[in-house]
Design an enzyme around this catalytic site. Structure first.
Site, PDB file in Angstrom:
ATOM      1  N   HIS A  35     -45.493 -43.909 -81.151  1.00  0.00           N
ATOM      2  CA  HIS A  35     -45.972 -42.672 -80.530  1.00  0.00           C
ATOM      3  C   HIS A  35     -45.224 -41.487 -81.121  1.00  0.00           C
ATOM      4  CE1 HIS A  35     -46.848 -45.968 -77.776  1.00  0.00           C
ATOM      5  NE2 HIS A  35     -47.879 -45.253 -77.372  1.00  0.00           N
ATOM      6  N   HIS A 265     -50.873 -38.039 -79.551  1.00  0.00           N
ATOM      7  CA  HIS A 265     -50.079 -38.911 -78.676  1.00  0.00           C
ATOM      8  C   HIS A 265     -49.578 -40.164 -79.403  1.00  0.00           C
ATOM      9  CE1 HIS A 265     -49.099 -41.419 -75.143  1.00  0.00           C
ATOM     10  NE2 HIS A 265     -49.686 -42.378 -75.833  1.00  0.00           N
ATOM     11  N   GLU A 414     -41.426 -48.329 -50.998  1.00  0.00           N
ATOM     12  CA  GLU A 414     -40.926 -49.599 -51.530  1.00  0.00           C
ATOM     13  C   GLU A 414     -40.708 -49.535 -53.040  1.00  0.00           C
ATOM     14  OE1 GLU A 414     -43.772 -49.284 -49.751  1.00  0.00           O
ATOM     15  OE2 GLU A 414     -43.141 -50.034 -47.790  1.00  0.00           O
ATOM     16  N   HIS A 476     -50.164 -58.629 -43.309  1.00  0.00           N
ATOM     17  CA  HIS A 476     -48.705 -58.659 -43.403  1.00  0.00           C
ATOM     18  C   HIS A 476     -48.167 -60.044 -43.770  1.00  0.00           C
ATOM     19  CE1 HIS A 476     -49.102 -54.749 -41.707  1.00  0.00           C
ATOM     20  NE2 HIS A 476     -47.812 -54.601 -41.454  1.00  0.00           N
TER      21      HIS A 476
HETATM   22  C1  LIG Z   1     -47.692 -47.413 -65.814  1.00  0.00           C
HETATM   23  C2  LIG Z   1     -48.269 -47.101 -67.138  1.00  0.00           C
HETATM   24  N1  LIG Z   1     -49.588 -46.878 -67.264  1.00  0.00           N
HETATM   25  C3  LIG Z   1     -50.132 -46.643 -68.472  1.00  0.00           C
HETATM   26  C4  LIG Z   1     -49.357 -46.618 -69.591  1.00  0.00           C
HETATM   27  C5  LIG Z   1     -49.985 -46.403 -70.955  1.00  0.00           C
HETATM   28  N2  LIG Z   1     -49.627 -45.060 -71.424  1.00  0.00           N
HETATM   29  C6  LIG Z   1     -48.605 -44.848 -72.271  1.00  0.00           C
HETATM   30  S1  LIG Z   1     -48.350 -43.246 -72.602  1.00  0.00           S
HETATM   31  C7  LIG Z   1     -49.675 -42.784 -71.669  1.00  0.00           C
HETATM   32  C8  LIG Z   1     -50.062 -41.339 -71.528  1.00  0.00           C
HETATM   33  C9  LIG Z   1     -48.904 -40.571 -71.068  1.00  0.00           C
HETATM   34  O1  LIG Z   1     -49.158 -39.214 -71.091  1.00  0.00           O
HETATM   35  P1  LIG Z   1     -47.910 -38.266 -71.186  1.00  0.00           P
HETATM   36  O2  LIG Z   1     -46.836 -38.751 -70.305  1.00  0.00           O
HETATM   37  O3  LIG Z   1     -48.380 -36.891 -70.982  1.00  0.00           O
HETATM   38  O4  LIG Z   1     -47.387 -38.487 -72.650  1.00  0.00           O
HETATM   39  P2  LIG Z   1     -47.771 -37.659 -73.944  1.00  0.00           P
HETATM   40  O5  LIG Z   1     -49.181 -38.016 -74.316  1.00  0.00           O
HETATM   41  O6  LIG Z   1     -47.640 -36.229 -73.599  1.00  0.00           O
HETATM   42  O7  LIG Z   1     -46.796 -38.131 -74.960  1.00  0.00           O
HETATM   43  C10 LIG Z   1     -50.272 -43.895 -71.092  1.00  0.00           C
HETATM   44  C11 LIG Z   1     -51.453 -43.828 -70.211  1.00  0.00           C
HETATM   45  C12 LIG Z   1     -47.978 -46.853 -69.428  1.00  0.00           C
HETATM   46  N3  LIG Z   1     -47.147 -46.867 -70.449  1.00  0.00           N
HETATM   47  N4  LIG Z   1     -47.468 -47.068 -68.200  1.00  0.00           N
END
Ligand SMILES: Cc1ncc(C[n+]2csc(CCOP(=O)(O)OP(=O)(O)O)c2C)c(N)n1
Ligand SMILES: [Mg+2]
Length: 673
Positions: A35, A265, A414, A476
């Site tokens: 990334h 991204h 939680e 539960h």
């Molecule tokens: C819980 C979770 N859901 C989905 C993902 C997959 N994922 C990785 S980065 C991302 C987008 C994140 O957006 P942002 O935090 O704005 O990062 P940017 O694109 O600005 O680097 C997603 C959906 C993940 N890593 N963790």
């Protein structure tokens, strides 16, 4: 975008930040995955943080009083790896940067705390890092109250993205931080308005500034590419009596053709675009090349804290030897020497008195003995203190006005609780435990899984562990929760049968250094089944013979927790009919699996029929189809996973974990004899 103005306004700053951007582009190009955009967008913020604010000494990455830096947006791992390499971290060398995301490299796809120093926590599942950070900041408060400002006085910095703030757990974390006035927690929000699917507004229109303020935070809004603004905001954040969120307006993939788009991204690997971006930075060096003057400037940042660290060592040497020992012991997750003697004494007492307690009550009785001895425990519950029996009188409540308090009212959070407990364990010096209903392990699960992956001994006290809870009904009543907990690698799942086993389970959980524990405890009263005192911790063997067959052994009943008493009753009935029956209590399958084969065969010899008794689903979905409906129709083997995976190209991972055609052929031949 024309970067000339930015470059010329602060050329020294610019070059240092450009080194991060260039290393990111090169490593992701070499790995052909990763990334790029986030490190390119946040390089300015990170550079100012490391250069002017973060207290650390790269040569001593485990210095207990360092500031903690948490990359909550873990996909931007190259930001962290670049910072570690540039500042001179001993683990993250240039070789590691070149091997980003490859088999065996410390530079895994997402940062893994157990691979290299300087990686404070494992991130990647969005929202976890910011929630861990609340625990880091709480741990700092507890430790500072206990040891004084001369020994403990540091900040927790977080870089979080739009994704981290959109995840529900972030609200749990933010609410906690605001309530507890965690003024040494500083979150830098990468406000780039981009996620994978597009701009943030396709899915969200939350006013983040208002949201943080509403939760009790100070908020500062800045241009995330302006070093003076970044510096001033950090200075202001440090003097606040509230936690601070700095909204950093940034451009994802700054200077690249993909800037400000969701294309930015992911992995930006096109060589021409890569070169154009480097040209825009004024960076005309070869791949992975950082010119000596730039590297020197970064290394100077890396050693900026050395004198501070040496002074800290001197101050630490001035506190009493007893306190020094206690501090070090807790950091090493060493249980106090007195613990096992105290557990033994309690076991002896209850095996004589034979109380009919619910194991949640047993757990409280154990904690009454444990907490005065294991002074590093910090307990809590997600609003079920009276049900989880997690609080003992000596603890005091953790609040802004009582930082020495060792009990936390987590509220109905939680997931936030579990993630913050992980943060406390990762910070060091604290052994966290916290409770909710077993059924709500679902709500805590993402953090429970990470505790296991991260190799930290967080203790999850999960009460009301079956239909035995009664009238609250099926919403539960956990059914599948033991199975999923047991399916998680590196997790001890304890289901103790009575107070003796509960005490033994706690002793193991509080002595563990790298393994989290789930204590599955009943709401309903149970008889004491361990009526003969044994000094040895039998739970440590995972399973043991509780009652031997009287006649010729024809059956073995294997039971856990509340069902051990049912097994004993069944045994009496079977024996009366002349069917010799052994009862095996199995409070921890994982520990039993770790015993040598000879012991396992002694406990579960061949020949007798076996019946398992547990008020939960029979786990192991494959068994039915491999062994047949009656469990003995075929000799069976399995080719699959038994541990967590690793970061490397997929074909290499299949090879490493032995999931191949060759391994399958070998298994078949072995079964055919
Ligand atoms: C819980 C979770 N859901 C989905 C993902 C997959 N994922 C990785 S980065 C991302 C987008 C994140 O957006 P942002 O935090 O704005 O990062 P940017 O694109 O600005 O680097 C997603 C959906 C993940 N890593 N963790
Ligand atoms: Mg974003």
């Amino acid at each position: 975008m024309d970067l000339t103005a930015l470059r010329t306004a602060n050329p020294e700053h610019w070059t240092k930040a450009a080194a991060i951007r260039a290393l990111t582009l090169d490593a992701i190009h070499a790995a052909n995955s990763g990334h790029s955009g986030m490190p390119m967008g946040m390089a300015d913020v990170a550079t100012v943080l490391y250069e002017k604010h973060l207290k650390f000494d790269a040569s001593a990455p485990n210095w207990p009083d360092r500031d903690r830096f948490i990359l909550s947006a873990g996909h931007g791992s190259m930001l962290l790896y670049s910072l570690l390499y540039l500042t001179g971290n001993p683990d993250i060398t240039l070789e590691q940067i070149k091997n980003f995301r490859q088999m065996g490299a410390l530079t895994a796809g997402h940062p893994e705390n157990f691979l290299a120093s300087g990686i404070e926590t494992t991130t990647g599942p969005l929202g976890q890092g910011i929630s861990n950070a609340v625990g880091f900041a709480m741990a700092e408060e507890v430790q500072r109250a206990r040891y004084g400002k001369k020994v403990v006085d540091h900040y927790t910095y977080v870089i979080a993205g739009d994704g981290c703030l959109m995840e529900g757990v972030s609200q749990e974390a933010i609410g906690l931080a605001g309530r507890h006035e965690l003024s040494k927690l500083i979150v830098l929000w990468d406000n780039n308005n981009i996620t994978i699917d597009g701009t943030v507004d396709i899915a969200d229109r939350t006013d983040q500034v208002a949201r943080f303020k509403a939760s009790g935070w100070q908020v500062i809004e800045i241009d995330g590419h302006n070093p003076a603004e970044i510096d001033a905001a950090l200075t202001k954040a440090k003097s606040s009596n509230k936690p601070t969120m700095i909204a950093c307006k940034t451009h994802i993939a700054l200077g690249h053709a993909a800037q400000d788009t969701s294309k930015g991204h992911g992995a930006l690997t096109d060589p021409d675009q890569l070169k154009a971006a480097k040209d825009a930075y004024g960076w005309d060096h070869g791949a992975f090349e950082v010119p000596a003057d730039v590297l020197d400037a970064w290394r100077a940042i890396g050693s900026r804290g050395s004198a501070d660290r040496v002074e800290w060592e001197e101050r630490f040497a001035q506190i009493s030897e007893r306190k020094q020992g206690e501090f070090r012991r807790a950091y090493a997750f060493e249980a106090p020497k007195k613990l096992s003697g105290a557990i033994r004494a309690l076991k002896k007492q209850v095996s004589e008195e034979q109380p009919k307690w619910a194991t949640r009550k047993s757990s409280e009785e154990v904690l009454k003995v444990v907490n005065p001895i294991v002074t590093e425990t910090v307990g809590g519950s997600a609003d079920l203190t009276g049900s989880n029996n997690t609080k003992t009188d000596d603890m005091g409540i953790f609040l802004p006005e009582n930082r020495k308090g060792r009990y936390i009212h987590w509220g109905i959070r939680e997931h936030g609780m579990a993630a913050a407990m992980n943060g406390m364990a990762l910070h060091g010096g604290i052994r966290p435990y916290g409770g909710t209903f077993m059924c709500f392990t679902d709500y805590a699960r993402p953090a429970m899984r990470l505790a296991a992956l991260m190799k930290i001994p967080t203790v999850f006290v999960m009460t009301h562990d079956s239909i035995g809870l009664g009238e609250d009904g099926p919403t539960h009543q956990p059914v599948e929760h033991l199975a999923i907990s047991r399916a998680t690698p590196n997790t001890y799942v304890f289901r103790p049968a009575d107070t003796v086993e509960t005490a033994e389970a706690w002793e193991i959980a509080l002595s563990a250094k790298e393994t989290p524990s789930v204590l599955s405890l009943t709401r309903q009263g149970l008889p004491t089944v361990r009526t003969q005192h044994k000094t040895k911790n039998l739970t440590a063997q995972g399973a043991y013979v509780l009652a031997e067959a009287e006649g010729k052994r024809q059956a073995i009943l294997i039971a856990t927790g509340s069902e051990v008493a049912i097994a004993m009753e069944a045994k009496a009935k079977l024996e009366a009919e002349g069917i010799g029956t052994r009862v095996v209590s199995m409070p921890c399958m994982e520990l039993f699996a770790q015993q040598d084969e000879a012991y396992r065969k002694r406990v579960l010899p061949a020949g007798a029929v076996r019946v398992g008794i547990e008020a939960a689903v029979r786990d192991g979905g494959w068994d039915r189809w491999l062994l047949g409906e009656r469990g003995r129709e075929a000799k069976a083997g399995f080719v699959g996973m038994s541990s967590f995976g690793a970061s490397a190209p997929a074909d290499e991972l299949y090879e490493k974990f032995g999931i191949t055609a060759e391994a399958t052929v070998a298994k078949v031949k072995d079964l055919l004899g």
